[in-house]
Design an enzyme around this catalytic site. Structure first.
Site, PDB file in Angstrom:
ATOM      1  N   GLU A   9      29.091  35.815  43.574  1.00  0.00           N
ATOM      2  CA  GLU A   9      29.425  34.047  44.251  1.00  0.00           C
ATOM      3  C   GLU A   9      28.377  33.782  45.474  1.00  0.00           C
ATOM      4  O   GLU A   9      28.454  34.846  46.873  1.00  0.00           O
ATOM      5  CB  GLU A   9      30.654  34.114  44.904  1.00  0.00           C
ATOM      6  CG  GLU A   9      31.121  33.100  44.570  1.00  0.00           C
ATOM      7  CD  GLU A   9      31.017  31.735  43.410  1.00  0.00           C
ATOM      8  OE1 GLU A   9      31.153  30.425  43.089  1.00  0.00           O
ATOM      9  OE2 GLU A   9      31.097  32.036  42.351  1.00  0.00           O
ATOM     10  N   CYS A  98      37.446  39.931  42.316  1.00  0.00           N
ATOM     11  CA  CYS A  98      37.165  39.121  43.613  1.00  0.00           C
ATOM     12  C   CYS A  98      37.974  39.596  44.790  1.00  0.00           C
ATOM     13  O   CYS A  98      39.476  39.303  44.453  1.00  0.00           O
ATOM     14  CB  CYS A  98      36.769  38.178  43.029  1.00  0.00           C
ATOM     15  SG  CYS A  98      35.931  37.320  44.494  1.00  0.00           S
ATOM     16  N   LYS A 139      36.989  42.373  34.636  1.00  0.00           N
ATOM     17  CA  LYS A 139      35.939  43.288  35.461  1.00  0.00           C
ATOM     18  C   LYS A 139      37.668  43.842  36.554  1.00  0.00           C
ATOM     19  O   LYS A 139      38.345  42.666  36.858  1.00  0.00           O
ATOM     20  CB  LYS A 139      35.142  42.610  36.303  1.00  0.00           C
ATOM     21  CG  LYS A 139      34.237  43.635  37.151  1.00  0.00           C
ATOM     22  CD  LYS A 139      32.790  43.141  37.925  1.00  0.00           C
ATOM     23  CE  LYS A 139      32.296  43.570  38.338  1.00  0.00           C
ATOM     24  NZ  LYS A 139      32.723  43.908  40.058  1.00  0.00           N
ATOM     25  N   GLY A 223      24.824  45.412  41.578  1.00  0.00           N
ATOM     26  CA  GLY A 223      24.687  44.301  42.146  1.00  0.00           C
ATOM     27  C   GLY A 223      24.144  44.368  43.193  1.00  0.00           C
ATOM     28  O   GLY A 223      22.560  44.028  43.346  1.00  0.00           O
TER      29      GLY A 223
END
Length: 389
Positions: A9, A98, A139, A223
């Site tokens: 994000e 998250c 996830k 990532g």
């Protein structure tokens, strides 16, 4: 081996997905999360976060993208998952990882790891509602405060219908502080019957090898490591292929592992094109500096450029310094609005060769390879929805 590109994000959006998948080595991407509260979102919301939906669900390089949803209401998530699935992404992913406080205090992301029963209901309802044949994945992290319920959460997701799990090897409390506990991912892999992808703290080829060894997972999600080193996926694949493949590539004059600064120039040019096309001028310099800041980890040239231009607010001046007049292009518009670019690998000294044909996409090419290769758009390829590199 599948190498997935992680959702991040505020950073790894459609612009960087486009650029990084051109570098080669990535099998599939996951979009940034689309927040679901108590409404059925209109299609334009999904398209804004995941513009690849208008292009067969793939990046311009032909890499499939899976849309990710975040929320905590099973029925509302299911309805939105069905709407997203109707736009033909390459699957629907659900976010239970998250760690952001603004997300967790509203009952989303990693906060749900304290409620495996609710996680199970969410998966069950989403899988029941989406069209038949839709791939649903999830996830997760190892837990909130500790990893005591990690296996229980993974089993709840798998039994609810998740067809694949990506596990980030840290808890919500640990955030992004090293290390990542890859061995705990291994415990989850041993406890569920669905494929498990390992994620977290993979910065180098050596990290990737140790993660595979400790987690027992063949597939990895990259990532920040991929953002800092766009050649990481290529390097991992070359290492897995073995020294013979690496030596053979070197004998052919190719760059078998990673991308040096010269090879990154075409990617930076495409990134700047997309920034100019899709981001308002006052934020363009910020996007360039954001990526330069991360590239500093692997490229001394990025460090020098970042230090020289960190206070600059005019993105075009930074682009001129990085890419020269041709790469920076005219002010206001992208170099070739609507053009497509792709790359399987970017040899050092590569050059940009454009064309506007819808069936022939521009490719980054090295000296001695100046033709235009043909590549089918993802939506045109039979079986594209299930293809993985």
């Amino acid at each position: 081996m599948k190498l997935l590109l992680a959702p991040m994000e505020g950073l790894l959006d459609a612009t960087l997905r486009d650029v990084l998948t051109r570098a080669g080595g990535i099998s599939r991407c996951v979009s940034e999360f689309i927040r679901v509260t108590d409404t059925l979102l209109p299609e334009r919301v999904f398209l804004r976060v995941m513009p690849e939906l208008a292009e067969g669900g793939c990046t311009p390089a032909g890499v499939p993208v899976r849309g990710q949803l975040l929320g905590s209401d099973p029925a509302c998530l299911a309805d939105n998952a069905a709407r997203l699935a109707g736009l033909s992404p390459h699957g629907v992913d659900l976010n239970f990882g998250c760690p952001a406080k603004v997300v967790n205090r509203h009952g989303g992301g990693a906060a749900l790891l304290d409620e495996p029963e609710l996680m199970h209901r969410i998966l069950r309802e989403v899988c029941r509602t989406v069209p038949a044949g839709t791939v649903v994945s999830a996830k997760m992290r190892l837990g909130t405060q500790d990893d005591a319920r990690a296996v229980e959460c993974a089993q709840a997701l798998a039994e609810g219908g998740a067809m694949e799990l990506v596990v980030h090897g840290r808890t919500k409390l640990q955030g992004y502080r090293p290390p990542a506990y890859w061995d705990r991912i291994g415990a989850i892999r041993a406890a569920v019957a669905v494929p498990v992808v390992a994620n977290g703290e993979i910065w180098t080829v050596d990290d990737a090898r140790r993660c595979q060894a400790e987690s027992g997972c063949t597939d990895l999600m990259l990532g920040r490591g991929m953002v800092c080193d766009p050649g990481l996926a290529l390097a991992v694949r070359a290492a897995v292929a073995g020294e013979g493949a690496v030596k053979g590539a070197e004998e052919k004059g190719q760059t078998p592992i990673g991308l040096d600064w010269a090879a990154l120039q075409p990617l930076l040019a495409v990134f700047w094109d997309r920034v100019r096309l899709h981001i308002v001028p006052r934020h363009q310099a910020g996007r360039l500096k954001q990526w330069l800041n991360l590239l500093r980890r692997c490229h001394p040239e990025a460090e020098a450029a970042y230090q020289a231009w960190r206070g600059e607010t005019d993105g075009r001046r930074i682009a001129l310094a990085l890419l020269g007049p041709e790469g920076a292009g005219p002010g206001g518009e992208g170099r070739t609005a609507g053009a497509r670019y792709t790359a399987g690998s970017l040899p050092s000294g590569g050059a940009f060769v454009p064309t506007q044909s819808p069936r022939h996409v521009p490719v980054f090419q090295g000296p001695g390879d100046l033709g235009v290769r043909t590549q089918e758009r993802c939506a045109d390829r039979p079986g594209a929805a299930t293809q993985d590199a």
